[in-house]
Enzyme design. Structure first.
Site, PDB file in Angstrom:
ATOM      1  N   ALA A 122       0.540  -0.874  -0.251  1.00  0.00           N
ATOM      2  CA  ALA A 122       0.330   0.037  -0.131  1.00  0.00           C
ATOM      3  C   ALA A 122       0.923   1.168  -0.572  1.00  0.00           C
ATOM      4  CB  ALA A 122      -0.825   0.380   1.280  1.00  0.00           C
ATOM      5  N   ASP A 123       0.098   1.972  -0.557  1.00  0.00           N
ATOM      6  CA  ASP A 123       0.814   3.212  -0.239  1.00  0.00           C
ATOM      7  C   ASP A 123       0.749   4.734   0.419  1.00  0.00           C
ATOM      8  OD1 ASP A 123       3.118   4.103  -2.949  1.00  0.00           O
ATOM      9  OD2 ASP A 123       1.697   2.301  -3.297  1.00  0.00           O
TER      10      ASP A 123
END
Length: 354
Positions: free
Chosen positions: A245-246
């Site tokens: 995930a960013d």
């Protein structure tokens, strides 16, 4: 031994130029903030945790080699440098959180009696170095928590088959990795039968980077095209999908590499658990939903050209978002260094005890 995305000693920072992988392994010096921002913007280094680490370490290197002469100029330089680094790639939240925390830390230290530019510089450098160490520790915990959770759902001796997307390993972090860290932990326990990695168009982080890491560590793996995910889940008995995930927001909506959303939909259809593996530094609890996440858009040539050779018809319009947002309803669990949470449990789980 895992690959290293960065090599650091006080006053010296080198980043592995990931644009050259898998054909060439070359470390390039980063002597200051501008080079750090350029390495982030051009994707010589990528992955939300690695972006933050390279950002703050590039600042630490410049402060070490070109120290500020007084406290006001130091505070101004740090604040402006961090703003510049955050703007290099805005979707990944880790750099923004690191910048906010470092600015607050510096302001607090500057208010203490006897504060000098030399003492404050030392404090900032130590803070940056601690981020590097903590990221590796957090990733190992993510890997172990994730492996344990997934194995609890399997039989007592059953081996599991995983599918992952983009690159979330040592090359995207300070070491070990997030989603790929879960794969590593399963492999170390002798409970991984196989992992499928997507090529991850258009930048091919899966085929260039994840496949490179898996081959390097001799983890049983197969590369597939992005469009093969459905048939792979159906035909190859995939146990679970795990991605990085960013940015994960308060309700569990997750921004990650483009193509993640469709994997979550496919997994839901096939009844396969879909996990997000991310450190708490990638969780932005200030945003209630994913609709507020700024999505970076990349240049069109990254989609139309490969190694400078055009593969698309001239004149065609291009839309090239780097990320998409997966709704929390499609996510089985979010694996962090503090445990595994259902999306609706994430905010309470991360704020408890703070």
């Amino acid at each position: 031994m895992s690959l290293e995305s960065v090599r650091y000693s006080r006053g010296s920072l080198q980043v592995l130029n990931q644009l050259l992988l898998p054909h060439k392994s070359e470390y390039e010096p980063v002597t200051g903030v501008q080079q750090g921002a350029d390495a982030i913007r051009t994707m010589k280094v990528r992955g939300a945790p690695a972006i933050a680490i390279v950002g703050v370490l590039s600042l630490a290197v410049e402060l070490t080699t070109k120290p500020c002469q007084d406290v006001p100029s130091l505070i101004t330089f740090v604040r402006e440098s961090l703003h510049h680094l955050v703007s290099a790639r805005p979707t990944a939240v880790n750099m923004k959180k690191a910048a906010d925390e470092l600015n607050a830390f510096l302001a607090e230290e500057a208010d203490k009696p006897g504060a000098t530019s030399q003492r404050l510089t030392e404090s900032v450098v130590q803070w940056a170095e601690s981020l590097l160490k903590k990221d590796v520790e957090d990733n190992q915990m993510i890997g172990d928590f994730g492996a344990k959770h997934i194995l609890e759902k399997a039989g007592p001796t059953e081996k599991v088959c995983m599918l992952t997307h983009c690159n979330t390993g040592s090359l995207a972090t300070a070491g070990y990795g997030t989603a790929l860290g879960v794969v590593r932990s399963l492999h170390a326990l002798g409970r991984l039968s196989h992992v499928f990695c997507t090529e991850t168009r258009p930048y091919n982080q899966g085929s260039r980077l994840t496949a490179y890491e898996l081959v390097y560590e001799k983890i049983p793996a197969t590369l597939i095209t992005d469009s093969m995910a459905s048939v792979t889940m159906r035909e190859r008995k995939v146990t679970a999908v795990v991605v990085g995930a960013d940015r994960v927001v308060a309700n569990g909506d997750t921004a990650n590499k483009i193509g993640t959303y469709q994997l979550a939909i496919i997994a839901k259809y096939h009844g396969i658990p879909f996990y997000v593996a991310a450190p708490s530094t990638s969780c932005d609890l200030s945003l209630p939903t994913g609709g507020s996440i700024v999505i970076e858009e990349r240049p069109s040539h990254e989609l139309t050209d490969i190694n400078g050779i055009r593969i698309a018809a001239p004149g065609i319009d291009v839309w090239n978002p780097a990320f998409d947002v997966t709704p929390h309803e499609l996510i089985t669990g979010i694996i962090t260094e503090r445990g595994v949470f259902k999306p609706e449990e994430l905010k309470d789980g991360l704020t408890k005890g703070q």
